[in-house]
Write a protein that holds these residues in place. Structure first.
Motif, short mmCIF file in Angstrom:
data_model
loop_
_atom_site.label_atom_id
_atom_site.label_comp_id
_atom_site.label_asym_id
_atom_site.label_seq_id
_atom_site.Cartn_x
_atom_site.Cartn_y
_atom_site.Cartn_z
N SER A 5 0.85 -1.18 0.00
CA SER A 5 0.00 0.00 0.00
C SER A 5 0.88 1.23 0.00
N LEU A 6 0.50 2.22 -0.77
CA LEU A 6 1.27 3.47 -0.88
C LEU A 6 0.50 4.59 -0.20
N GLN A 7 1.09 5.15 0.87
CA GLN A 7 0.46 6.26 1.58
C GLN A 7 1.05 7.57 1.06
N VAL A 8 0.18 8.44 0.58
CA VAL A 8 0.61 9.69 -0.05
C VAL A 8 -0.29 10.83 0.41
N GLN A 9 0.27 12.02 0.51
CA GLN A 9 -0.50 13.22 0.77
C GLN A 9 -0.55 14.08 -0.50
N PRO A 10 -1.74 14.54 -0.91
CA PRO A 10 -1.81 15.40 -2.09
C PRO A 10 -1.04 16.71 -1.89
N VAL A 11 -0.31 17.07 -2.91
CA VAL A 11 0.39 18.37 -2.92
C VAL A 11 -0.38 19.35 -3.80
N ASP A 12 -0.74 18.89 -4.99
CA ASP A 12 -1.61 19.67 -5.88
C ASP A 12 -2.37 18.67 -6.75
N ALA A 13 -3.32 19.16 -7.52
CA ALA A 13 -4.19 18.26 -8.27
C ALA A 13 -3.41 17.41 -9.26
N ALA A 14 -2.53 18.03 -10.03
CA ALA A 14 -1.81 17.29 -11.06
C ALA A 14 -0.92 16.21 -10.45
N GLU A 15 -0.22 16.56 -9.38
CA GLU A 15 0.68 15.60 -8.75
C GLU A 15 -0.11 14.42 -8.17
N TRP A 16 -1.24 14.71 -7.53
CA TRP A 16 -2.03 13.66 -6.91
C TRP A 16 -2.60 12.70 -7.96
N ILE A 17 -3.13 13.25 -9.03
CA ILE A 17 -3.69 12.41 -10.09
C ILE A 17 -2.61 11.56 -10.74
N ASP A 18 -1.45 12.17 -10.97
CA ASP A 18 -0.34 11.44 -11.57
C ASP A 18 0.12 10.32 -10.64
N THR A 19 0.19 10.60 -9.34
CA THR A 19 0.63 9.58 -8.38
C THR A 19 -0.35 8.41 -8.34
N ALA A 20 -1.64 8.69 -8.34
CA ALA A 20 -2.64 7.63 -8.33
C ALA A 20 -2.50 6.74 -9.55
N ARG A 21 -2.35 7.34 -10.70
CA ARG A 21 -2.21 6.56 -11.93
C ARG A 21 -0.93 5.73 -11.92
N ARG A 22 0.17 6.34 -11.46
CA ARG A 22 1.45 5.63 -11.44
C ARG A 22 1.43 4.49 -10.42
N LEU A 47 -9.17 10.61 -1.90
CA LEU A 47 -9.30 9.29 -2.48
C LEU A 47 -10.41 9.23 -3.52
N ALA A 48 -11.46 10.02 -3.34
CA ALA A 48 -12.52 10.07 -4.35
C ALA A 48 -11.98 10.64 -5.66
N ALA A 49 -11.09 11.64 -5.57
CA ALA A 49 -10.47 12.17 -6.78
C ALA A 49 -9.61 11.11 -7.46
N ALA A 50 -8.89 10.33 -6.66
CA ALA A 50 -8.06 9.25 -7.21
C ALA A 50 -8.93 8.18 -7.86
N ALA A 51 -10.11 7.94 -7.31
CA ALA A 51 -11.01 6.93 -7.87
C ALA A 51 -11.39 7.25 -9.31
N ALA A 52 -11.49 8.55 -9.60
CA ALA A 52 -11.94 8.97 -10.93
C ALA A 52 -10.92 8.69 -12.03
N VAL A 53 -9.65 8.46 -11.65
CA VAL A 53 -8.61 8.27 -12.67
C VAL A 53 -7.95 6.89 -12.57
N ARG A 88 -14.14 -0.15 -4.25
CA ARG A 88 -12.70 -0.30 -3.97
C ARG A 88 -12.28 0.31 -2.64
N ALA A 89 -13.20 0.72 -1.80
CA ALA A 89 -12.86 1.42 -0.56
C ALA A 89 -12.38 0.45 0.51
N VAL A 90 -11.46 0.93 1.33
CA VAL A 90 -10.97 0.24 2.53
C VAL A 90 -11.03 1.23 3.68
N LEU A 91 -11.59 0.82 4.80
CA LEU A 91 -11.70 1.70 5.96
C LEU A 91 -10.59 1.38 6.95
#
Length: 301
Positions: A5-22, A47-53, A88-91
């Motif tokens: 599992s990869l734990q990440v904090q969003p920095v900005d929209a582009a970086e977060w979306i790119d990280t989720a895809r990668r 995480l909802a934003a990551a779900a979209a991509v 795909r959610a995990v609590l």
């Protein structure tokens, strides 16, 4: 099969979306976000934003602070994430430890026993809400009256529950009720209210694993504090060894560190499975580049 599992904090929209895809492309099993109100992003929004991509990677909190979260709102958040992610959610939940988070919502951080009591009550109530039950709770740590989660209903029949802890009572509870136990290796909270001492002696880890499997067989996940690919393990672990009063040889055996050559890290993951039954690892953002190329090998361990 080892899962990461990869734990990440969003920095900005582009970086977060790119990280989720990668992360998904690299083969990480789950993308997670922490929960420290006031000092990091809201986990379920991110995480909802990551779900979209993404389409396959699981999406989870690591971990929400049960001390300042209410079950009705928590159940609504994770059920919504489950809907928008297609199941795909995990609590992930923990008892919390940082005093400022209680102060920010007008509360005083309780002692350990009361935090654990609250955490167990929140987990039980949240799980019941997700199952469609009507929930009433009236105990010192939690009060709810006739709460029902009519909408949204989660996609999954049973929401995977991860409990992140090193507390003995929570480990015992999680052994019977959780799907995943996140072994943190944490000891008492330091005076800053955020950092922890650690319990990394091998005998301590043996005890934690025994408690986590006292009442069942949840998956075990180690929270990794250092990932480093190097041919000089002694140098990489020297500072930790000095600070903790442990030898480098001892630290090589600790599942909360993945340090060494690629072959040594693969061997460590295999050794941790054989000794403790640890099959999952939670790692932080730098591991995306460091472990990504190794995941095909690690997934076979």
């Amino acid at each position: 099969m080892a899962q990461f599992s990869l734990q990440v904090q969003p920095v900005d929209a582009a970086e977060w979306i790119d990280t989720a895809r990668r992360a998904e492309a690299a083969g990480f099993h789950t993308l997670t976000a922490a929960d420290h109100p006031g000092s990091c992003a809201a986990p379920f929004v991110a995480l909802a934003a990551a779900a979209a991509v993404t389409t396959r990677i699981k999406l989870g909190s690591y971990v929400v602070n049960a001390g300042v979260r209410e079950p009705m709102l928590l159940a609504t958040d994770v059920a919504t994430l489950d809907v928008v992610s297609g199941g795909r959610a995990v609590l992930g939940i923990g008892a919390g430890h940082t005093p400022v988070e209680w102060e920010a919502v007008g509360r005083v951080r309780p002692g350990v026993r009361a935090r654990v009591d609250r955490c167990i009550a929140v987990m039980e109530a949240t799980r019941r809400l997700l199952a469609g039950e009507k929930v009433t709770v009236d105990i010192p740590e939690l009060t709810m009256h006739n709460a029902v989660l009519d909408k949204p209903r989660p996609v999954q029949d049973r929401m995977p529950l991860l409990v992140g802890t090193a507390n003995s009572r929570l480990l015992r509870w999680a052994s019977e009720h959780a799907d995943i136990v996140g072994l943190t290796g944490f000891g008492p909270t330091k005076s800053d209210g955020h950092e922890h001492r650690v319990r990394w002696r091998l005998a301590d880890i043996d005890d934690q694993v025994a408690l986590a499997h006292a009442g069942g067989e949840p998956a075990l996940e180690a929270l990794v504090q250092q990932v480093e690919i190097t041919d000089d393990v002694d140098a990489a672990l020297a500072e930790n060894a000095r600070d903790l009063g442990m030898s480098v040889a001892e630290l090589r055996e600790v599942p909360f560190l993945l340090v060494g050559s690629a072959d040594e890290i693969v061997a460590a993951v295999r050794r941790n499975r054989e000794r403790w039954g640890i099959t999952r690892y939670a790692v932080r953002r730098p591991a995306l580049e460091l472990l990504g190329p190794l995941l095909p090998r690690l997934s076979e361990v």
